[in-house]
Design a protein around this motif. Structure first.
Motif, mmCIF file in Angstrom:
data_model
loop_
_atom_site.group_PDB
_atom_site.id
_atom_site.type_symbol
_atom_site.label_atom_id
_atom_site.label_comp_id
_atom_site.label_asym_id
_atom_site.label_seq_id
_atom_site.Cartn_x
_atom_site.Cartn_y
_atom_site.Cartn_z
ATOM 1 N N ALA A 76 -62.176 18.270 84.426
ATOM 2 C CA ALA A 76 -61.146 17.242 84.439
ATOM 3 C C ALA A 76 -60.434 17.381 85.773
ATOM 4 C CB ALA A 76 -60.171 17.451 83.290
ATOM 5 N N CYS A 77 -60.441 16.326 86.591
ATOM 6 C CA CYS A 77 -59.920 16.404 87.959
ATOM 7 C C CYS A 77 -58.522 15.805 88.061
ATOM 8 C CB CYS A 77 -60.862 15.694 88.915
ATOM 9 S SG CYS A 77 -62.471 16.469 88.998
ATOM 10 N N ILE A 78 -57.678 16.484 88.819
ATOM 11 C CA ILE A 78 -56.311 16.023 89.064
ATOM 12 C C ILE A 78 -56.035 16.169 90.551
ATOM 13 C CG2 ILE A 78 -53.882 16.356 88.507
ATOM 14 C CD1 ILE A 78 -54.931 18.092 86.169
ATOM 15 N N ASN A 79 -55.370 15.196 91.138
ATOM 16 C CA ASN A 79 -54.978 15.302 92.538
ATOM 17 C C ASN A 79 -53.636 16.008 92.647
ATOM 18 O OD1 ASN A 79 -57.046 14.081 94.192
ATOM 19 N ND2 ASN A 79 -56.584 12.200 93.070
ATOM 20 N N LYS A 104 -56.483 14.161 79.428
ATOM 21 C CA LYS A 104 -56.707 13.940 78.002
ATOM 22 C C LYS A 104 -57.570 15.042 77.418
ATOM 23 C CE LYS A 104 -56.125 8.962 77.959
ATOM 24 N NZ LYS A 104 -55.854 8.615 79.341
ATOM 25 N N ASN A 105 -58.651 15.388 78.128
ATOM 26 C CA ASN A 105 -59.556 16.445 77.671
ATOM 27 C C ASN A 105 -59.698 17.478 78.766
ATOM 28 O OD1 ASN A 105 -60.133 14.965 75.333
ATOM 29 N ND2 ASN A 105 -61.699 13.796 76.425
ATOM 30 N N GLN A 106 -59.740 18.720 78.366
ATOM 31 C CA GLN A 106 -59.891 19.777 79.367
ATOM 32 C C GLN A 106 -61.342 19.882 79.834
ATOM 33 O OE1 GLN A 106 -57.837 23.421 78.499
ATOM 34 N NE2 GLN A 106 -59.286 24.594 79.712
ATOM 35 N N LEU A 107 -62.300 19.400 79.014
ATOM 36 C CA LEU A 107 -63.725 19.471 79.313
ATOM 37 C C LEU A 107 -64.132 20.908 79.591
ATOM 38 C CD1 LEU A 107 -63.918 16.258 81.530
ATOM 39 C CD2 LEU A 107 -64.432 16.428 79.109
ATOM 40 N N SER A 108 -64.875 21.165 80.700
ATOM 41 C CA SER A 108 -65.301 22.537 80.996
ATOM 42 C C SER A 108 -64.229 23.294 81.760
ATOM 43 C CB SER A 108 -66.575 22.513 81.830
ATOM 44 O OG SER A 108 -67.587 21.813 81.167
ATOM 45 N N GLY A 109 -63.172 22.624 82.123
ATOM 46 C CA GLY A 109 -62.092 23.243 82.884
ATOM 47 C C GLY A 109 -61.353 22.184 83.676
ATOM 48 N N ILE A 110 -60.401 22.628 84.488
ATOM 49 C CA ILE A 110 -59.589 21.712 85.278
ATOM 50 C C ILE A 110 -59.800 22.018 86.748
ATOM 51 C CG2 ILE A 110 -57.242 21.041 85.851
ATOM 52 C CD1 ILE A 110 -56.597 21.599 82.895
ATOM 53 N N LYS A 111 -59.992 20.973 87.533
ATOM 54 C CA LYS A 111 -60.160 21.135 88.968
ATOM 55 C C LYS A 111 -59.052 20.372 89.674
ATOM 56 C CE LYS A 111 -63.446 20.858 92.734
ATOM 57 N NZ LYS A 111 -64.847 20.663 93.119
ATOM 58 N N ILE A 112 -58.420 21.025 90.633
ATOM 59 C CA ILE A 112 -57.361 20.404 91.410
ATOM 60 C C ILE A 112 -57.968 19.919 92.725
ATOM 61 C CG2 ILE A 112 -55.063 20.706 92.414
ATOM 62 C CD1 ILE A 112 -55.070 21.155 89.395
ATOM 63 N N LEU A 113 -57.759 18.621 93.009
ATOM 64 C CA LEU A 113 -58.268 18.013 94.236
ATOM 65 C C LEU A 113 -57.119 17.790 95.214
ATOM 66 C CD1 LEU A 113 -60.620 15.367 92.600
ATOM 67 C CD2 LEU A 113 -61.206 17.654 93.378
#
Length: 147
Positions: A76-79, A104-113
């Motif tokens: 799940a990507c967030i800027n 909404k969903n964490q999926l396999s993890g969170i990535k910060i862009l």
């Protein structure tokens, strides 16, 4: 027998078909392609696997084997700019991001862009960070932690 004495058998070679050269060759005018239609056109003809609209063999046979798509890691990507809504000094965790509705969903993890600019000092905890995100976080004086 020596190499320079070798000859091909009679009938082993044929003259090249010269297509479209007059009526005497038997391959003049339409060049042996008949009249009109898809197969008479240049580049014409159908795909070798086309079966006239019948469901093709490659789709009828059951699929077998291993496919890695089920095990693919999707983040799940967030800027970085989206983190400006938090107050200064906040520790941002995946749970906090889910509560606030940023993800909404964490999926396999969170990535910060790294798109945008981070204007507050925060501590960010995530599974992955892009290079530009790390630069922006360090510029603002924030900290990042890989979970």
């Amino acid at each position: 027998m020596k190499l320079h004495e070798l000859e091909k058998n009679i009938g082993a070679t044929h003259p090249k078909k010269r297509v479209g050269r007059g009526s005497g060759s038997g391959l003049g005018k339409t060049s042996g392609k008949g009249q009109k239609g898809q197969n008479s056109r240049s580049g014409g003809g159908v795909n070798p696997v086309f079966e006239g609209g019948q469901l093709p063999l490659y789709r009828r046979i059951p699929k077998r084997g291993f496919k890695n798509a089920r095990f693919k890691t999707v983040y799940a990507c967030i800027n970085v700019e989206e983190l400006n809504r938090f107050e200064e000094g906040t520790v941002i965790t995946p749970a906090l991001l889910r509560e606030t509705g940023i993800i909404k969903n964490q999926l396999s993890g969170i990535k910060i862009l790294g798109q945008g600019k981070l204007e507050k000092k925060l501590t960010i905890q995530a599974h992955k960070f892009s290079k530009t995100a790390i630069e922006r976080i360090n510029e603002s004086g924030s900290k990042y932690e890989v979970i």
